[in-house]
Design a protein around this motif. Structure first.
Motif, PDB file in Angstrom:
ATOM      1  N   VAL A  97      -0.963  14.547  -2.909  1.00 30.99           N
ATOM      2  CA  VAL A  97      -2.264  15.055  -3.382  1.00 30.99           C
ATOM      3  C   VAL A  97      -2.976  15.804  -2.266  1.00 30.99           C
ATOM      4  O   VAL A  97      -3.664  16.804  -2.519  1.00 30.99           O
ATOM      5  CB  VAL A  97      -3.120  13.877  -3.916  1.00 30.99           C
ATOM      6  CG1 VAL A  97      -4.559  14.298  -4.096  1.00 30.99           C
ATOM      7  CG2 VAL A  97      -2.558  13.381  -5.236  1.00 30.99           C
ATOM      8  N   LEU A  98      -2.787  15.359  -1.021  1.00 31.02           N
ATOM      9  CA  LEU A  98      -3.396  16.087   0.098  1.00 31.02           C
ATOM     10  C   LEU A  98      -2.722  17.436   0.318  1.00 31.02           C
ATOM     11  O   LEU A  98      -3.313  18.348   0.886  1.00 31.02           O
ATOM     12  CB  LEU A  98      -3.302  15.243   1.382  1.00 31.02           C
ATOM     13  CG  LEU A  98      -4.155  13.977   1.415  1.00 31.02           C
ATOM     14  CD1 LEU A  98      -3.879  13.175   2.675  1.00 31.02           C
ATOM     15  CD2 LEU A  98      -5.635  14.316   1.330  1.00 31.02           C
ATOM     16  N   LEU A 132       0.829  -1.213   0.000  1.00 29.55           N
ATOM     17  CA  LEU A 132       0.000   0.000   0.000  1.00 29.55           C
ATOM     18  C   LEU A 132       0.860   1.258   0.000  1.00 29.55           C
ATOM     19  O   LEU A 132       0.565   2.227  -0.707  1.00 29.55           O
ATOM     20  CB  LEU A 132      -0.896   0.017   1.239  1.00 29.55           C
ATOM     21  CG  LEU A 132      -2.314  -0.508   1.076  1.00 29.55           C
ATOM     22  CD1 LEU A 132      -3.046  -0.461   2.414  1.00 29.55           C
ATOM     23  CD2 LEU A 132      -3.068   0.341   0.062  1.00 29.55           C
ATOM     24  N   LEU A 133       1.932   1.218   0.799  1.00 29.40           N
ATOM     25  CA  LEU A 133       2.817   2.396   0.855  1.00 29.40           C
ATOM     26  C   LEU A 133       3.416   2.668  -0.526  1.00 29.40           C
ATOM     27  O   LEU A 133       3.401   3.801  -1.000  1.00 29.40           O
ATOM     28  CB  LEU A 133       3.935   2.164   1.876  1.00 29.40           C
ATOM     29  CG  LEU A 133       4.951   3.305   1.976  1.00 29.40           C
ATOM     30  CD1 LEU A 133       4.367   4.496   2.727  1.00 29.40           C
ATOM     31  CD2 LEU A 133       6.250   2.853   2.651  1.00 29.40           C
ATOM     32  N   MET A 134       3.920   1.596  -1.167  1.00 25.80           N
ATOM     33  CA  MET A 134       4.558   1.786  -2.472  1.00 25.80           C
ATOM     34  C   MET A 134       3.546   2.142  -3.551  1.00 25.80           C
ATOM     35  O   MET A 134       3.859   2.830  -4.516  1.00 25.80           O
ATOM     36  CB  MET A 134       5.323   0.510  -2.875  1.00 25.80           C
ATOM     37  CG  MET A 134       6.530   0.240  -1.988  1.00 25.80           C
ATOM     38  SD  MET A 134       7.279  -1.365  -2.292  1.00 25.80           S
ATOM     39  CE  MET A 134       7.918  -1.153  -3.953  1.00 25.80           C
ATOM     40  N   LEU A 135       2.319   1.670  -3.377  1.00 25.64           N
ATOM     41  CA  LEU A 135       1.281   1.911  -4.387  1.00 25.64           C
ATOM     42  C   LEU A 135       0.677   3.314  -4.267  1.00 25.64           C
ATOM     43  O   LEU A 135       0.369   3.936  -5.288  1.00 25.64           O
ATOM     44  CB  LEU A 135       0.181   0.860  -4.264  1.00 25.64           C
ATOM     45  CG  LEU A 135      -0.982   0.944  -5.241  1.00 25.64           C
ATOM     46  CD1 LEU A 135      -0.519   0.591  -6.653  1.00 25.64           C
ATOM     47  CD2 LEU A 135      -2.107   0.009  -4.831  1.00 25.64           C
ATOM     48  N   ALA A 136       0.513   3.779  -3.046  1.00 26.40           N
ATOM     49  CA  ALA A 136      -0.247   5.033  -2.915  1.00 26.40           C
ATOM     50  C   ALA A 136       0.190   5.933  -1.775  1.00 26.40           C
ATOM     51  O   ALA A 136      -0.400   7.001  -1.599  1.00 26.40           O
ATOM     52  CB  ALA A 136      -1.736   4.702  -2.751  1.00 26.40           C
ATOM     53  N   GLY A 137       1.208   5.572  -1.011  1.00 24.18           N
ATOM     54  CA  GLY A 137       1.562   6.343   0.186  1.00 24.18           C
ATOM     55  C   GLY A 137       2.014   7.763  -0.100  1.00 24.18           C
ATOM     56  O   GLY A 137       1.278   8.734   0.161  1.00 24.18           O
ATOM     57  N   GLY A 195       8.914  13.556 -12.677  1.00 25.14           N
ATOM     58  CA  GLY A 195       9.163  12.277 -11.996  1.00 25.14           C
ATOM     59  C   GLY A 195       8.538  11.109 -12.743  1.00 25.14           C
ATOM     60  O   GLY A 195       9.138  10.032 -12.858  1.00 25.14           O
ATOM     61  N   LEU A 196       7.329  11.320 -13.272  1.00 23.14           N
ATOM     62  CA  LEU A 196       6.678  10.257 -14.047  1.00 23.14           C
ATOM     63  C   LEU A 196       7.508   9.943 -15.294  1.00 23.14           C
ATOM     64  O   LEU A 196       7.678   8.774 -15.671  1.00 23.14           O
ATOM     65  CB  LEU A 196       5.258  10.664 -14.449  1.00 23.14           C
ATOM     66  CG  LEU A 196       4.266  10.905 -13.309  1.00 23.14           C
ATOM     67  CD1 LEU A 196       2.887  11.250 -13.858  1.00 23.14           C
ATOM     68  CD2 LEU A 196       4.158   9.688 -12.406  1.00 23.14           C
ATOM     69  N   ALA A 249       0.195   7.038  -9.388  1.00 31.31           N
ATOM     70  CA  ALA A 249       1.334   7.082 -10.319  1.00 31.31           C
ATOM     71  C   ALA A 249       2.566   7.708  -9.673  1.00 31.31           C
ATOM     72  O   ALA A 249       3.692   7.235  -9.876  1.00 31.31           O
ATOM     73  CB  ALA A 249       0.945   7.853 -11.581  1.00 31.31           C
ATOM     74  N   SER A 250       2.366   8.757  -8.870  1.00 34.32           N
ATOM     75  CA  SER A 250       3.546   9.380  -8.266  1.00 34.32           C
ATOM     76  C   SER A 250       4.131   8.487  -7.177  1.00 34.32           C
ATOM     77  O   SER A 250       5.356   8.482  -6.982  1.00 34.32           O
ATOM     78  CB  SER A 250       3.223  10.782  -7.734  1.00 34.32           C
ATOM     79  OG  SER A 250       2.147  10.731  -6.850  1.00 34.32           O
TER      80      SER A 250
END
Lengths: 138, 584
Positions: A48-49, A37-42, B257-258, A87-88
């Motif tokens: 984004v926040l 989860l961390l690598m996917l969206a952390g 970065g992308l 993606a980021s």
């Protein structure tokens, strides 16, 4: 919406903190879930926040009940926000891992620590930039 | 509520019908021969659910998302549900590269091209190393579903910037999934890089839309602005309101970065980003000229300086056929129209599906131009990747990849043939036409996407056979596959000398396979030879060898002097061939 942001931020922070010890030990399934989860969206979610995506320019308003521009704008930016978060995060994980390989400093727990610290830093900056008292602004 | 129930029914029926597939019935045209009729009922229910939701008076994004997700599961999760193992030999190789990096933390750029673009594999290695999960086979198995689910948000974000109304955007995303047959969604760098590319383009079109220069500053800029506005008057209004300066800077860093991650992970995708970003720059949809320039610098710089081992050794392959447009298009297509009759039917289905999507896209662009609604950005995005055609054939796969790069844009154009430019549903007549279009595309995709299933799927017996081979053969041994279609290299990637007697490709008029090539390879220090059921199916399907020739090869060569059968199961057989040296 601000409550949502706050809850999301707490969940992301919990994942970031939990990932560090789990990168050393723990049940495989739990490690895969949290670190995955961390690598996917952390870091991306924290990013984004931290930022404000612009509202919809001239998107066709398509609400027959006329629920208002605010909801329409939120719906318009949600897919982009999710995309950037994922993606980021993936890109940052990739860049950290690739840099370690090229630098011959391969250490997955250190990479997880770096990702966690970046995530927590961004969350802290986001909390400072958009304090909860400004709830309605988001 | 009724539409949600319809989605649930379609999902349950789809999964049940995939679980009840008899894999032994999968033949030359692939999965379509083995799925029960209920599978097509499930697809039809899913399509009906989406079209009916789209036609509701009130726009309901959550329900639309649900309908699309159901379609994705039914149409793109057949591999993991039916077979429970990763599809394609490349999936196994990718696992092996990630395993090599995870266990050694090193790159061996002399091994193959993968190590020259190690981004995605380093990511997988990091995941494996940090979680202690050494075997990522489960992730590889479910990757097609995962990749398609991850694509949903970026595709929708992009479609919102290419179309005038949210319903058109949803229909565009739906059509993308219906027409996405190329199967580049397995655990592969190209799937990962495509996700980054779609996100990058969506981000740029949203946050950085506009002209990069004053449109009246000289003749060229006046010419561009005049013609863009004439072709599509909606272009100046298609972005979102500009974010604050700090956020703009952050989004720019994210975009860079992308691009970096994409460049480090895949050879082709960053080169596809260059023309896409360039046409958006020239059409007033990207106000940051630095980004196309960065894409050029990164992709070229990586190729020349970072992937220098590959670059130096493959100059002819990279540039030898530069400019041969006919060879890269018609030549490649002609090569692919070969093999058994069933396989040729699958290839023709693919060609027909591509033609249908492109025709619909062209028609959609024409109609949108007449209606003065948004179309130009999507059309430019669809056409831009085609500028890569003169470069090189990319191992014969360039057209497949270009179709994929173009598809998010082409799908948004194709739906303009049926969806109106006003708020509200399309109406029942248009909805019915949309359902027909979706049904044709979905039916074609079942054939085109899963048409090679008989040779691209693997069985637990084959994996078991490879594991036995790994347990037996000492490091450094020569391992031979008769046809290049074996689920191996997922571990011990660099520990063996892997060879193939034949590539899995059509060989019109090929003669019987003799024992000599294998004997020659084994001559010095011996070798292990593996023949699997997938190799036999590939040879028969593509007519790589005469029909049944692999069985004759096994019977004849297996009884030759120096050949000894080590083990055999339902997945295949492994031989040891004695060498003249140490007999190893």
């Amino acid at each position: 919406m601000a409550i949502d942001r706050k809850h999301i931020a707490w969940v992301v922070a919990a994942v970031a903190v939990a990932a560090v010890p789990l990168s050393f030990f723990g049940p495989e399934g739990l490690r895969m879930l949290v670190i995955g989860l961390l690598m996917l969206a952390g870091p991306g979610t924290a990013l984004v926040l931290y930022i404000r995506l612009g509202s919809a320019g001239t998107d066709g308003t398509d609400d027959a009940d006329g629920a208002g521009a605010h909801r329409s704008a939120a719906q318009s930016t949600l897919p982009l926000a999710i995309s950037i978060a994922v993606a980021s995060s993936l890109a940052l994980s990739t860049i950290v891992a690739t840099a370690m390989v090229f630098a011959r400093m391969w250490s997955p727990p250190v990479a997880v620590l770096v990702l966690s610290l970046i995530t927590l830093l961004l969350l802290a900056l986001g909390a400072k930039r958009f304090p909860v008292s400004a709830a309605g602004a988001s | 509520m009724a539409l949600a129930a319809l989605a649930a029914t379609a999902l349950a029926l789809g999964i049940w019908s995939l679980l009840s597939v008899d894999t032994a019935r999968i033949g030359g045209t692939g999965l379509v021969e083995a799925v029960p009729p209920a599978f097509f009922v499930a697809i039809f229910l899913s399509l009906t659910g989406f079209v009916a939701t789209l036609n509701l008076r009130r726009h309901t994004p959550v329900l639309l998302a649900t309908q699309v997700l159901v379609l994705v599961v039914i149409l793109h999760a057949a591999d993991p549900i039916v077979h429970g193992l990763p599809r394609l030999t490349a999936s196994y190789r990718h696992l092996g590269v990630a395993d090599y990096i995870a266990s050694s933390g090193q790159l061996d750029t002399s091994l193959d091209a993968y190590f020259n673009w190690p981004g995605f594999f380093s990511f997988l290695g990091l995941l494996s190393g940090a979680t202690g999960v050494g075997d990522l086979m489960g992730i590889a198995t479910w990757a097609p579903l995962g990749m398609n689910l991850l694509l949903l948000a970026p595709l929708l974000a992009l479609a919102r910037r290419l179309t005038s109304h949210p319903r058109q955007a949803w229909a565009g995303v739906w059509l993308f999934y219906l027409a996405s047959w190329v199967g580049q969604d397995y655990l592969a760098p190209q799937a990962y890089a495509f996700l980054l590319l779609v996100t990058l383009v969506a981000c740029l079109l949203s946050a950085f839309s506009g002209w990069a220069w004053p449109t009246g500053s000289n003749r060229f800029t006046r010419f561009l602005a005049h013609h863009v506005t004439k072709l599509d008057p909606t272009v100046p209004h298609q972005g979102m309101s500009s974010p604050p300066p700090v956020d703009t800077a952050i989004l720019l860093v994210i975009s860079a970065g992308l691009l970096v991650a994409m460049t480090a992970s895949h050879q082709l995708t960053p080169f596809a980003a260059i023309p896409i970003l360039t046409v958006f720059l020239l059409s007033g949809r990207l106000r940051m000229p630095s980004l196309p320039i960065l894409a050029v610098v990164l992709s070229s710089g990586w190729l020349v300086f970072v992937a220098s081992d590959f670059f130096d050794g493959h100059l002819t392959q990279l540039f030898g056929s530069f400019g041969d447009v006919e060879g890269h298009t018609l030549g490649v297509v002609t090569q692919r129209v070969g093999g058994s009759d069933a396989h040729v039917l699958v290839v023709y289905t693919r060609l027909a599906e591509v033609a249908m999507v492109w025709l619909l896209a062209a028609l959609g662009a024409f109609m949108a131009h007449r209606r003065r609604t948004a179309w130009l950005t999507a059309a430019l995005g669809a056409l831009a990747p085609l500028t890569l055609i003169p470069g090189q054939p990319y191992g014969g796969e360039l057209l497949l990849r270009l179709y994929l790069f173009s598809l998010p844009f082409a799908a948004c154009l194709a739906v303009l043939t049926l969806l109106p430019d006003r708020p509200g549903g399309p109406g029942w007549r248009r909805a019915f036409a949309l359902l027909v279009m979706g049904s044709v595309l979905a039916s074609a995709t079942v054939v085109s996407r899963y048409g090679n299933d008989s040779m691209e799927k693997f069985t637990p017996d084959e994996i078991s056979l490879v594991n036995q081979l790994y347990a037996t053969a000492p490091d450094g041994s020569v391992l031979i596959e008769v046809v290049h279609d074996t689920p191996w290299k997922f571990q011990k990637y660099a520990d063996y000398d892997y060879r193939a007697l034949l590539l899995a490709e059509p060989r019109p008029g090929a003669g019987p396979l003799s024992c000599d090539p294998a004997d020659r390879i084994a001559q010095q220090s011996g070798a292990y030879l593996i023949v699997t059921t997938s190799q036999k199916r590939a040879a028969d399907l593509l007519e790589t060898t005469p029909p049944g020739d692999i069985d004759r090869f096994i019977a004849t060569c297996g009884s030759s002097p120096g050949w000894s059968k080590l083990f055999e199961n339902a997945g295949g057989v492994v031989f040891h061939i004695q060498g003249a040296g140490n007999g190893n």
